[in-house]
Design a protein around this motif. Structure first.
Motif, short mmCIF file in Angstrom:
data_model
loop_
_atom_site.label_atom_id
_atom_site.label_comp_id
_atom_site.label_asym_id
_atom_site.label_seq_id
_atom_site.Cartn_x
_atom_site.Cartn_y
_atom_site.Cartn_z
N LYS A 249 0.80 -1.22 0.00
CA LYS A 249 0.00 0.00 0.00
C LYS A 249 0.84 1.27 0.00
CE LYS A 249 -3.99 -2.07 2.34
NZ LYS A 249 -4.89 -2.00 3.53
N LEU A 250 2.12 1.17 0.33
CA LEU A 250 2.95 2.36 0.42
C LEU A 250 3.36 2.80 -0.99
CD1 LEU A 250 3.87 3.92 2.95
CD2 LEU A 250 6.08 2.77 2.75
N PRO A 251 2.97 4.01 -1.43
CA PRO A 251 3.22 4.41 -2.82
C PRO A 251 4.70 4.69 -3.08
CG PRO A 251 2.20 6.20 -1.59
CD PRO A 251 2.20 5.01 -0.69
N VAL A 252 5.06 4.54 -4.37
CA VAL A 252 6.45 4.68 -4.80
C VAL A 252 6.55 5.71 -5.90
CG1 VAL A 252 8.43 3.48 -5.78
CG2 VAL A 252 6.91 2.27 -4.21
N THR A 253 7.59 6.54 -5.83
CA THR A 253 7.89 7.48 -6.92
C THR A 253 9.39 7.48 -7.14
OG1 THR A 253 7.50 9.72 -7.75
CG2 THR A 253 8.18 9.52 -5.45
N THR A 254 9.79 8.08 -8.26
CA THR A 254 11.18 8.43 -8.51
C THR A 254 11.18 9.76 -9.23
OG1 THR A 254 13.33 7.63 -9.32
CG2 THR A 254 11.43 7.31 -10.77
N ASN A 255 12.26 10.51 -9.10
CA ASN A 255 12.25 11.88 -9.62
C ASN A 255 12.81 11.96 -11.03
OD1 ASN A 255 14.54 11.12 -8.11
ND2 ASN A 255 15.17 13.22 -7.77
N PHE A 256 11.98 12.46 -11.95
CA PHE A 256 12.36 12.67 -13.33
C PHE A 256 13.12 14.00 -13.47
CE2 PHE A 256 8.39 10.15 -14.86
CZ PHE A 256 9.02 8.96 -14.54
N MET A 257 13.71 14.18 -14.67
CA MET A 257 14.51 15.38 -14.95
C MET A 257 13.97 16.11 -16.18
SD MET A 257 18.38 13.96 -14.24
CE MET A 257 18.18 12.46 -15.22
N GLY A 258 12.75 16.58 -16.09
CA GLY A 258 12.20 17.40 -17.17
C GLY A 258 12.07 16.64 -18.46
N THR A 259 12.72 17.14 -19.51
CA THR A 259 12.70 16.48 -20.81
C THR A 259 14.05 15.82 -21.08
OG1 THR A 259 13.32 18.57 -21.87
CG2 THR A 259 10.97 18.04 -21.77
N TYR A 260 14.68 15.32 -20.03
CA TYR A 260 15.96 14.60 -20.14
C TYR A 260 15.93 13.66 -21.34
CZ TYR A 260 19.41 10.97 -19.00
OH TYR A 260 20.44 10.06 -19.04
N PRO A 261 16.88 13.78 -22.28
CA PRO A 261 16.78 13.02 -23.53
C PRO A 261 17.12 11.55 -23.43
CG PRO A 261 18.77 14.38 -23.53
CD PRO A 261 17.99 14.75 -22.30
N GLY A 262 17.72 11.12 -22.32
CA GLY A 262 18.21 9.75 -22.25
C GLY A 262 17.18 8.69 -21.94
N LEU A 263 16.00 9.07 -21.45
CA LEU A 263 14.98 8.08 -21.07
C LEU A 263 13.61 8.54 -21.56
CD1 LEU A 263 15.99 7.37 -17.34
CD2 LEU A 263 16.35 5.84 -19.30
N ASN A 264 12.82 7.59 -22.01
CA ASN A 264 11.43 7.86 -22.36
C ASN A 264 10.58 7.65 -21.10
OD1 ASN A 264 8.82 7.97 -23.32
ND2 ASN A 264 9.06 6.35 -24.84
N TYR A 265 10.23 8.76 -20.45
CA TYR A 265 9.56 8.67 -19.16
C TYR A 265 8.18 8.03 -19.25
CZ TYR A 265 13.16 11.59 -16.96
OH TYR A 265 14.34 12.08 -16.45
N TRP A 266 7.57 8.01 -20.43
CA TRP A 266 6.26 7.36 -20.54
C TRP A 266 6.34 5.87 -20.24
CZ3 TRP A 266 1.52 9.49 -21.05
CH2 TRP A 266 1.47 10.86 -21.32
N ARG A 267 7.51 5.27 -20.38
CA ARG A 267 7.64 3.83 -20.11
C ARG A 267 7.60 3.51 -18.62
NH1 ARG A 267 5.92 3.75 -24.50
NH2 ARG A 267 7.08 3.25 -26.41
N PHE A 268 7.68 4.54 -17.76
CA PHE A 268 7.53 4.33 -16.32
C PHE A 268 6.07 4.38 -15.89
CE2 PHE A 268 11.89 5.69 -16.73
CZ PHE A 268 12.58 5.10 -15.70
N ARG A 269 5.20 4.65 -16.82
CA ARG A 269 3.80 4.93 -16.48
C ARG A 269 3.13 3.78 -15.74
NH1 ARG A 269 -0.95 6.30 -20.92
NH2 ARG A 269 -2.41 7.25 -19.46
N ASP A 270 3.43 2.55 -16.13
CA ASP A 270 2.77 1.40 -15.52
C ASP A 270 3.53 0.85 -14.32
OD1 ASP A 270 0.76 1.50 -17.47
OD2 ASP A 270 1.93 0.27 -18.85
N VAL A 271 4.58 1.54 -13.90
CA VAL A 271 5.43 1.07 -12.81
C VAL A 271 5.24 1.91 -11.55
CG1 VAL A 271 7.81 0.60 -12.10
CG2 VAL A 271 7.12 0.21 -14.47
N LEU A 272 5.24 3.24 -11.72
CA LEU A 272 5.22 4.15 -10.57
C LEU A 272 3.80 4.46 -10.11
CD1 LEU A 272 7.92 6.65 -11.83
CD2 LEU A 272 8.25 4.85 -10.13
N ASP A 273 3.66 4.69 -8.82
CA ASP A 273 2.37 5.12 -8.26
C ASP A 273 2.18 6.62 -8.37
OD1 ASP A 273 1.71 2.47 -7.24
OD2 ASP A 273 3.25 2.83 -5.72
N ILE A 274 3.29 7.36 -8.35
CA ILE A 274 3.26 8.83 -8.35
C ILE A 274 4.33 9.30 -9.32
CG2 ILE A 274 3.51 10.91 -6.94
CD1 ILE A 274 3.17 8.96 -4.47
#
Length: 688
Positions: A249-274
């Motif tokens: 039940k404890l939610p999980v997040t990680t901090n993104f870096m804006g439009t950082y070009p090295g990672l497609n942040y949409w691929r974290f969509r189904d992993v992170l709670d926040i």
């Protein structure tokens, strides 16, 4: 239409979070400092910390030897002071003993050399040793703290980024490719490897792109970037597993870096709670804050759009950075303004790096709430305190949503492919800048927007803007066609519909699968030198009612009408008299195609007419002065309107006749709101 508020991001926290990174492990030799911290946090109106980031060596000074006493004390001290805790996993930087004993955990750079110990995120996401060490420390943390009443969530690692080219990653890349393509024949076709006789005849021949090896196969370059994202997301999922096992039940997040070009942040969509991100604009680089404010607003909207719910501003600076070219101080009033900008666009927190300035190492002069002087009697501390008090007053806004009936597409994979294209302008195609310019035209009108990638559903929007959609992946054209036929309005631009998901050029004419939808054929594209301009004018009697004269720069596409009609024409070069912008009716909807990189005058006039035509919702049904932005959040029958002045001069905003109650800033007077330089006002009104 009124909507309900989202439930609190953290079930036991009402209102906004206000706090940031706290590193007591750096101050264990200074117990008086740690005691003083609690008193100062109360004064600063802090109610949350991110605790334990980069603390691995303090938790495990030797392999298998764990020292949690200092963290136990910090957790209890914070909890007793009423400060909630986002507990971090320490994987962002590993201890020296690990690098010395297990060199495989260190990354290999693109030149093939293994890194030495140092820095942060200098580790291999594929390494079984590193993954096991992370699992052990995360399991220990979860078993000890996952049910502690002061711990409200997990902050996994810190600013994931970078790539590793070691043998383990090379083999993992090959296995990833095998799963994707099944056969070498399929891979060779997708990558077009007969070019320069680069056909692969064995999987073992494939290597990641390296400056002293293969970098000319665009399909390889693109798939490597996809693999790096995949491996990073998989590592994040691996980090989360022991945390969720102990307390799901404890939610999980990680901090993104804006439009950082090295990672497609949409691929974290189904992993992170926040979703959370770290915002560090270069304020005060222009006469007004508007250029940075526009870009920052777009990134706020992007992070909100990933999960379509409020997000966390995880890091910002209360004063300066120490890593930008010029570490400019925020001018008076700016900290409150930009903090509220995040809230206006859907953040349910304002958090900072960092609580207290370090005594040494590379961030000792990075901004912090508590300066080296060690007390509260500073301008920066008072600014932070004022934001904390403001967030307490605005507590009812937390959980309110942003209703957007316009969306702008910013797509990582499209950017990767476009920036690797080798033409038509190798001095810069400026994809991100182009997206921001389209976003800015609507931002200046106070139009709430989502920022999405090309794979997201389009139903529910009235307007979708897709600048430079160079890569069109499977299903995208079909979704766009269905969206338009059902009554939606789509804006496409030059250099769209050029390649497929493998970076293979579409045959049969551009804009590829969007050609029939746009009603144009793009025969060729003219790249201009910096400083060159081509005049453009509105087409006589055009259906949008455009009437101006404009200029095109950098890119001018030569298009032929195939059902569309012109709304603007080139007035110069060999393509004088040919369409520079068109409109095409499809089903119940409309497609606009802008064939050149036109000036801001065109952008403002064009989007103003389009917004009126499709009746886009605006935060305020009134003209906004230059440099003023408006945003609205809604929930439970109430709307909260944010008016923000990104200029140093006062501005007056005319309201639209609705009933407003002031929550923050100057109250309306005679239907007007006065905003001081860098001022902000928050008003409440009943929802329609």
């Amino acid at each position: 239409m009124s909507m309900a508020k989202q439930p609190p991001i953290f079930p036991n926290v009402q209102g906004f979070l206000h706090g940031g990174d706290y590193n007591p492990d750096q101050w264990l030799a200074y117990p008086d400092v740690l005691e003083r911290d609690m008193e100062l946090m109360r004064e600063a109106k802090w109610n949350v910390v991110s605790l334990g980031i980069f603390s691995w060596v303090s938790l495990e000074p030797e392999e298998g030897v764990f020292t949690f006493d200092w963290l136990d004390e910090a957790v209890e001290r914070l909890t007793n002071a009423g400060v909630r805790i986002l507990l971090a996993t320490p994987s962002g930087a590993r201890p020296a003993w690990m690098s010395a004993k297990y060199p495989e955990v260190l990354r290999v750079a693109p030149d093939g050399r293994r890194n030495l110990h140092g820095g942060r995120h200098n580790h291999c996401y594929t390494s079984p040793v590193y993954r096991e060490k992370v699992r052990i420390i995360n399991q220990k943390l979860a078993e000890r703290y996952a049910h502690h009443p002061g711990v409200i969530g997990w902050h996994v690692s810190n600013e994931y980024g970078g790539e590793c080219h070691c043998p383990l990653c090379q083999q993992a890349f090959r296995e990833w490719l095998k799963r994707k393509y099944q056969t070498l024949d399929a891979l060779n076709h997708a990558w077009w490897t007969p070019f320069w006789s680069h056909t692969y005849t064995d999987w073992s021949q494939i290597e990641s792109p390296m400056p002293h090896g293969e970098m000319s196969i665009h399909g390889l370059n693109l798939d490597w970037k996809r693999f790096v994202t995949h491996q990073t997301v998989d590592f994040c999922r691996h980090e989360m597993a022991p945390l969720k096992e102990v307390n799901p039940k404890l939610p999980v997040t990680t901090n993104f870096m804006g439009t950082y070009p090295g990672l497609n942040y949409w691929r974290f969509r189904d992993v992170l709670d926040i979703i959370s991100w770290d915002s560090y604009p270069r304020w005060h680089t222009h006469e007004t804050l508007e250029p940075e404010a526009v870009h920052t607003a777009m990134v706020h909207d992007l992070n909100r759009s990933i999960l379509k719910k409020p997000f966390l501003l995880m890091e910002s600076t209360p004063s300066v950075t120490n890593w930008q070219a010029v570490s400019k101080q925020k001018r008076p009033g700016v900290h409150t303004l930009v903090s509220l900008q995040a809230v206006a666009h859907g953040a349910d927190s304002v958090q900072y790096f960092q609580w207290r300035k370090s005594r040494g190492s590379c961030e000792k002069f990075h901004g912090a709430v508590v300066d080296h002087v060690g007390h509260a009697n500073t301008r920066v501390f008072r600014d932070v305190q004022a934001v904390g008090e403001m967030l307490e007053r605005l507590a009812p806004v937390a959980g309110a949503e942003v209703q957007a009936d316009a969306a702008v597409i910013f797509d990582w994979e499209n950017r990767w492919a476009l920036e690797d294209a080798k033409g038509p302008r190798n001095v810069g195609l400026h994809y991100e800048e182009t997206v921001v310019r389209h976003y800015a035209a609507l931002w200046r009108m106070g139009v709430p927007m989502d920022v999405i990638d090309e794979e997201q559903p389009l139903d529910g929007y009235k307007l979708v803007v897709a600048p430079m959609l160079y890569m069109v992946r499977p299903g995208v054209a079909e979704r766009m066609k269905a969206f338009v036929e059902a009554g939606g309005t789509l804006v496409l631009t030059y250099w769209s519909g050029i390649v497929d998901e493998n970076d293979l050029v579409f045959l049969g004419g551009f804009p590829g699968p969007l050609r029939e939808l746009a009603g144009v054929w793009a025969e060729e594209i003219d790249a201009l030198y910096d400083g060159e301009r081509v005049p453009v004018s509105a087409a006589q009697g055009n259906p949008l009612g455009l009437a101006g004269r404009y200029e095109a720069r950098e890119l001018c596409e030569v298009i032929h009408l195939e059902g569309a009609e012109p709304i603007a024409l080139y007035d110069g070069e060999y393509y004088a008299g040919m369409p520079a912008a068109t409109v095409h009716r499809v089903g119940n909807g409309t497609v606009y195609y802008v064939a050149a990189r036109l000036d801001q005058g065109f952008m403002n006039e064009f989007f103003s007419r389009v917004a009126d035509q499709v009746q886009l919702r605006r935060a305020l049904d009134a003209e906004l002065p230059d440099g003023v932005s408006a945003m609205v959040r809604s929930g439970d029958g109430v709307e909260y309107v944010f008016l923000m002045n990104f200029t140093p001069a006062p501005r007056e905003v005319k309201l639209d006749g609705k009933t407003y109650t002031p929550l923050f800033g100057e109250a309306p007077n005679a239907g007007m709101v006065r905003l001081s330089g860098y001022g902000v006002s928050v008003l409440e009104r009943p929802a329609l």
